[in-house]
Design an enzyme around this catalytic site. Structure first.
Site, PDB file in Angstrom:
ATOM      1  N   ASP A 178      34.917  27.813  86.652  1.00 31.02           N
ATOM      2  CA  ASP A 178      35.047  29.249  86.460  1.00 31.02           C
ATOM      3  C   ASP A 178      35.714  29.526  85.112  1.00 31.02           C
ATOM      4  O   ASP A 178      35.311  28.960  84.105  1.00 31.02           O
ATOM      5  CB  ASP A 178      35.823  29.860  87.641  1.00 31.02           C
ATOM      6  CG  ASP A 178      35.707  31.371  87.712  1.00 31.02           C
ATOM      7  OD1 ASP A 178      34.658  31.856  88.179  1.00 31.02           O
ATOM      8  OD2 ASP A 178      36.650  32.066  87.281  1.00 31.02           O
ATOM      9  N   TYR A 305      38.516  39.264  81.942  1.00 25.73           N
ATOM     10  CA  TYR A 305      37.077  39.488  81.769  1.00 25.73           C
ATOM     11  C   TYR A 305      36.827  40.453  80.610  1.00 25.73           C
ATOM     12  O   TYR A 305      35.906  40.248  79.804  1.00 25.73           O
ATOM     13  CB  TYR A 305      36.481  40.061  83.052  1.00 25.73           C
ATOM     14  CG  TYR A 305      36.298  39.083  84.182  1.00 25.73           C
ATOM     15  CD1 TYR A 305      35.025  38.649  84.550  1.00 25.73           C
ATOM     16  CD2 TYR A 305      37.380  38.603  84.906  1.00 25.73           C
ATOM     17  CE1 TYR A 305      34.844  37.769  85.604  1.00 25.73           C
ATOM     18  CE2 TYR A 305      37.209  37.718  85.960  1.00 25.73           C
ATOM     19  CZ  TYR A 305      35.938  37.305  86.310  1.00 25.73           C
ATOM     20  OH  TYR A 305      35.767  36.427  87.349  1.00 25.73           O
ATOM     21  N   HIS A 359      31.715  26.996  94.740  1.00 25.98           N
ATOM     22  CA  HIS A 359      32.439  27.407  93.543  1.00 25.98           C
ATOM     23  C   HIS A 359      33.882  26.916  93.534  1.00 25.98           C
ATOM     24  O   HIS A 359      34.443  26.645  92.477  1.00 25.98           O
ATOM     25  CB  HIS A 359      32.398  28.932  93.451  1.00 25.98           C
ATOM     26  CG  HIS A 359      32.943  29.494  92.191  1.00 25.98           C
ATOM     27  ND1 HIS A 359      32.328  29.333  90.966  1.00 25.98           N
ATOM     28  CD2 HIS A 359      34.058  30.237  91.947  1.00 25.98           C
ATOM     29  CE1 HIS A 359      33.026  29.955  90.028  1.00 25.98           C
ATOM     30  NE2 HIS A 359      34.084  30.503  90.600  1.00 25.98           N
TER      31      HIS A 359
END
Length: 396
Positions: A178, A305, A359
């Site tokens: 990630d 982000y 994930h």
């Protein structure tokens, strides 16, 4: 340099306030037979919140977390929390593990002892690692950045300082998934002289080179799959990348809202067949959520982000990471690129399709990931990873 031990401890006033907020939740309605199609299922969330309010023991989780050696250091004016667990074998290889969102340093909780003491877990003691697990800036017990621009590239520079200047390692391994994958790649690009190799469990389409010409048929299909996934599942990322502050007011004020935002991803991105507790216990899910709630870091975590979208320089076609790379793709991972896509950016020396997992690889399949890390880094162990550093006090 003096090291500063850190103990995980949340003030009781925060826990008391949490109990009140959980008790006075105003629940939204839900259509019949909604399941998880509209987002986090209300029936499941109510059961989790009931457990959170009446049975979950945060103090017991603190005790487990404090089994590891925690520290906090100021690097470039920012307080960074990290775990530093010494290996139990001869000449352990230092490895820097970086988590992502919506995870935390807690993602590595099961993996750490498998890497530090492989002999105790049926492995070879010569595969031991010194394990360093920092909390990303704005996550958990690391400081929340107060100025613009703390993206993965800047985090990579902090990690270089942490490993070289604070801990005294001249060479080390690095791994992540990630956001941690992006940080690891940027670290390898900026400081190849520090790294013996990198290992990744996730490759973002944005971190590679989509503008490259002559894409293979498999690469073109991969980009189509990514585009479809973004349309169906990527709304969270678009919001994080554009208006994170708007989202933060609700998530920072409502523990149930925060849990709903995070739990939906743990279910959707893991190899759980739609039953999130097939992979994660209630205690594990809530411990991770508590690391956001008790530190009020959901706002600063999703803001990364935005910083990546607005400040991170795009890689040029001629840029290529020269550090040896290992890739392990778990079947329920968000993104499963073909090898040739990864090789446009990385010096891929090991490519493994894992039999199961998703994930959150370190939480879902710690044994598989530990063996993969041991196997990849085994050829890179050498005397150059031996460094003399002053003993660090263990957390009591």
């Amino acid at each position: 340099m003096e090291k500063h031990p850190f103990t995980v401890h949340v003030p009781q006033a925060i826990l008391d306030d949490l109990k009140d907020r959980l008790a006075y939740t105003r629940w939204p309605d839900e259509v019949e037979n909604a399941g998880w199609d509209y987002g986090t299922n209300r029936h499941y969330l109510k059961s989790l919140v009931d457990y959170w309010q009446h049975e979950f023991d945060w103090r017991a989780q603190e005790k487990k977390l404090n089994q590891f050696a925690h520290f906090r250091e100021h690097i470039d004016g920012l307080g960074i929390h990290f775990i530093h667990e010494r290996g139990r074998g001869e000449n352990p290889l230092p490895i820097l593990l970086t988590h992502g969102w919506p995870g935390s340093f807690f993602e590595m909780f099961k993996l750490i002892p498998l890497l530090t003491d492989p002999e105790k877990h049926g492995g070879d003691p010569t595969d031991a690692f010194d394990v360093i697990v920092p909390s990303l800036p704005g996550f958990g017990f690391s400081d929340r950045p107060t100025v613009r621009g703390m993206a993965t590239m800047q985090t990579a520079e902090l990690w270089a300082r942490l490993m070289r200047d604070v801990l005294g390692y001249s060479h080390f391994a690095a791994a992540g998934g990630d956001i941690g994958s992006g940080v690891t790649q940027r670290l390898a690009l900026a400081h190849p002289e520090l790294l013996v190799g990198i290992h990744l469990t996730y490759l973002s389409v944005h971190a590679s080179l989509p503008e490259q010409p002559n894409l293979s048929e498999e690469e073109q299909h991969y980009l189509q799959v990514v585009q479809q996934w973004s349309q169906e599942e990527g709304a969270y990322s678009a919001l994080h990348s554009t208006k994170p502050q708007t989202l933060a007011y609700g998530l920072n004020d409502s523990p149930v809202g925060l849990a709903a935002w995070i739990i939906e991803k743990f279910r959707a991105w893991s190899d759980c067949n739609g039953e999130v507790e097939q992979r994660f216990s209630k205690d594990e899910l809530l411990t991770n959520i508590m690391l956001y709630w008790s530190t009020e870091t959901i706002s600063s975590s999703v803001r990364m982000y935005y910083e990546n979208a607005h400040t991170l320089p795009k890689l040029r076609p001629e840029q290529h990471i020269s550090v040896p790379a290992g890739i392990a793709l778990f079947p329920k991972e968000i993104s499963l690129p073909p090898r040739e896509w990864a090789e446009r950016l990385l010096l891929v020396q090991r490519w493994t399709m894992m039999p199961r997992g998703g994930h959150f690889a370190a939480m879902e399949e710690p044994e598989l990931l530990a063996e993969e890390l041991r196997a990849f880094f085994r050829p890179f162990r050498s005397e150059k990873t031996n460094v003399t550093i002053s003993p660090m006090p263990r957390n009591s």
